[in-house]
Enzyme design. Structure first.
Site: not given
Ligand code: NAD
Length: 504
Positions: A226-227, A231, A248, A282
């Site tokens: 995720g973001s 992270g 990631e 990503c």
């Molecule tokens: P996000 O960080 O908003 O959410 C990701 C996940 O984290 C969701 O399931 C969300 O519910 C959960 N989450 C949110 N707050 C949390 C907390 N405090 N504790 C635990 N879990 C929590 O990201 P997104 O908008 O779903 O995804 C987009 C991002 O992911 C972009 O930055 C993209 O570049 C990245 N991404 C990276 C990869 C990689 O392999 N490096 C792959 C795909 C996407």
């Protein structure tokens, strides 16, 4: 969020349960309703998965491979149905949904097939001093792995953790994005068909709070995609219990075009790499650095290719809506910042950002310190900059807090330039190709995270090394005893001098 009456899973008593809906981002139609799992639910799921984990580990490589191959078969035969759900929850075109499913299937097959070879017991040399020992190392499962996923590739991305963690012998509890809970549940239901005995792969649904509960649930590792902002929160929550994490996160990936590059191929790659999935990738291309000798030609070709790309929900549209409504503001801000600071939009511009869709936007002359160059845009936009030579291109590409992936188009110097790029993966004369090669590790550096999914590294990420030294015979010189004599010490001193004391 809605509160509904439900029955407690354990007592059968009526209880209130919050639910949420996943929506089709093209129409706002409800795709499905899912429970908001509480910390107690998550703990229960992890406890059940822990019991299932010992059973799953006990199946051994052969038993697990057989089940994973069957799961792969189910995913393949029902891929059209899964693609339909991905399309409904993310808005991406059916073909793009199929593409990520195909890659995920291939990765699952690779992980299942190679787990024994990568993780099974193997001999190591014991060395001269310990020649009486047989040394082996094997990689044992961690136990229960928690996986938290994003919505942009709701199959491919989490499966990079899920399939590899399962193949390594772990049980998995998965918290899919709140935008794509249906896809997560679908994957787990399909798995339960081929592994009905125990809940080896569980799904919990909900928002950040449910994810945070998973971090604190006592899982043996937490794999997050995720973001970067989330992270950091995940790492902080996992730090409370010393739970190891794999992160990631996002990227601001650059594509470099050298003077000798196939310019048409590079332009095609830049447009697809930057705009497919509406730029919500990503490892998508966000910045392009082009050698001055081919700059004009490259820019003209990018503009030409981009004219065929349109965002919409009809069958002819090549890209879909922006899945997360909040992202529209960020994309608009980046474009506006670029334009207000001297940048030019050759295609699109601020007006390209609508209420659901963003039309392709190609920006040039954008200052390197603007948000469109420095922050992850996650929309169908590209910035293109002219460089004197490839040293400048490498320097600018590396000047980023992110370091996920990169691309190089060059006939003579592709691999040399790839090595100099500060990123976890680089595609040479292709785009995002590394993601489709299951034997290659996938992951970033800097704000893009750490740890690796995919390949042997991805299997080992979900295992712990176990070293075993077995004495084969009593050594002539026994070192690990209080009955060791001065003579033994003198002989050892001589031996080590012979082995390592030579002046070079
Ligand atoms: P996000 O960080 O908003 O959410 C990701 C996940 O984290 C969701 O399931 C969300 O519910 C959960 N989450 C949110 N707050 C949390 C907390 N405090 N504790 C635990 N879990 C929590 O990201 P997104 O908008 O779903 O995804 C987009 C991002 O992911 C972009 O930055 C993209 O570049 C990245 N991404 C990276 C990869 C990689 O392999 N490096 C792959 C795909 C996407």
């Amino acid at each position: 969020m809605t509160t509904v009456q439900a029955e407690s899973a354990t007592t059968g008593e009526p209880t209130t349960r919050e639910t949420f809906e996943s929506l089709d981002p093209a129409t706002d139609e409800v795709v499905g309703t899912y429970p908001v799992h509480t910390a107690a639910d998550v703990e229960e799921a992890v406890a059940e998965a822990r019991e299932a984990a010992s059973w799953w580990a006990g199946l051994g490589f052969a038993g697990r491979t057989e089940r994973l191959q069957r799961w792969k078969g189910v995913l393949t035969r029902r891929s059209a149905q899964l693609a339909e759900l991905v399309h409904a929850e993310t808005g991406k075109p059916h073909g793009d949904a199929m593409l990520e499913i195909v890659l995920a299937i291939d990765h699952t097959a690779w992980a299942a097939k190679h787990a024994r070879k990568v993780l099974g017991s193997r001999r190591r040399s014991a060395g001269l001093l310990m020649a009486n020992q047989a040394a082996t190392v094997e990689y044992q499962p961690l136990g229960v792995v928690g996986v938290i996923g994003p919505w942009n590739y709701p199959v491919f991305t989490p499966m990079g953790s899920i399939a590899y963690a399962l193949a390594a012998g772990n049980a998995v509890v998965f918290k899919p994005s709140e935008y794509t809970p249906g896809v997560g549940k679908w994957l787990a239901d399909a798995f339960a068909e081929v592994v009905p005995e125990h809940p080896v792969f569980r799904v919990v649904t909900g928002f950040g709070k449910t994810g945070a509960a998973l971090c604190r649930s006592g899982v043996d590792k937490l794999a997050f995609t995720g973001s970067p902002g989330t992270g950091k929160k995940i790492m902080a929550a996992c730090a409370e219990t010393l739970t190891p994490v794999l992160i990631e996160a996002g990227g601001k990936d650059a594509l470099l075009v050298d003077a000798d590059a196939d310019v048409a191929a590079a332009a095609d790659a830049a447009v697809w790499g930057g705009m497919s999935n509406a730029g919500q990738t990503c490892v998508g291309v966000e910045r392009v650095y082009v050698h001055e000798k081919v700059y004009d030609d490259f820019v003209a070709k990018v503009v030409e290719v981009t004219k065929d790309v349109r965002a919409g929900s009809d069958a002819e549209a090549k890209i879909g809506p922006i899945t997360m409504p909040g992202q529209l503001k960020i994309i608009k801000r980046h474009i506006a910042d670029a334009l207000s600071r001297g940048g030019k939009a050759l295609v699109g511009g601020e007006d390209a950002v609508g209420e659901r869709y963003v039309q392709p936007t190609v920006l040039v002359d954008v200052p390197e310190d603007s948000s469109a160059v420095r922050e992850e845009t996650f929309g169908p936009t590209l910035t293109i900059a002219k460089v004197r030579d490839m040293d400048e291109a490498v320097e600018k590409a590396n000047d980023s807090r992110y370091g996920l992936a990169s691309t190089v188009f060059s006939k003579a110097r592709g691999v040399e330039l790839a090595r100099r790029l500060r990123s976890g993966m680089t595609a040479v004369n292709g785009v995002i190709s590394f993601a489709g090669i299951p034997s290659l590790p996938f992951g970033g550096i800097g704000d893009s995270g750490f740890g690796r999914i995919h390949g042997p590294e991805g299997l080992r990420e979900f295992a712990r090394s176990k070293a075993i030294a077995r004495q084969r015979f009593r050594p002539p010189l026994s070192l690990t005893t209080f009955s060791r004599t001065a003579k033994t010490d003198a002989t050892v001193a001589k031996l080590i001098t012979l082995l390592h004391g030579k002046r070079r």
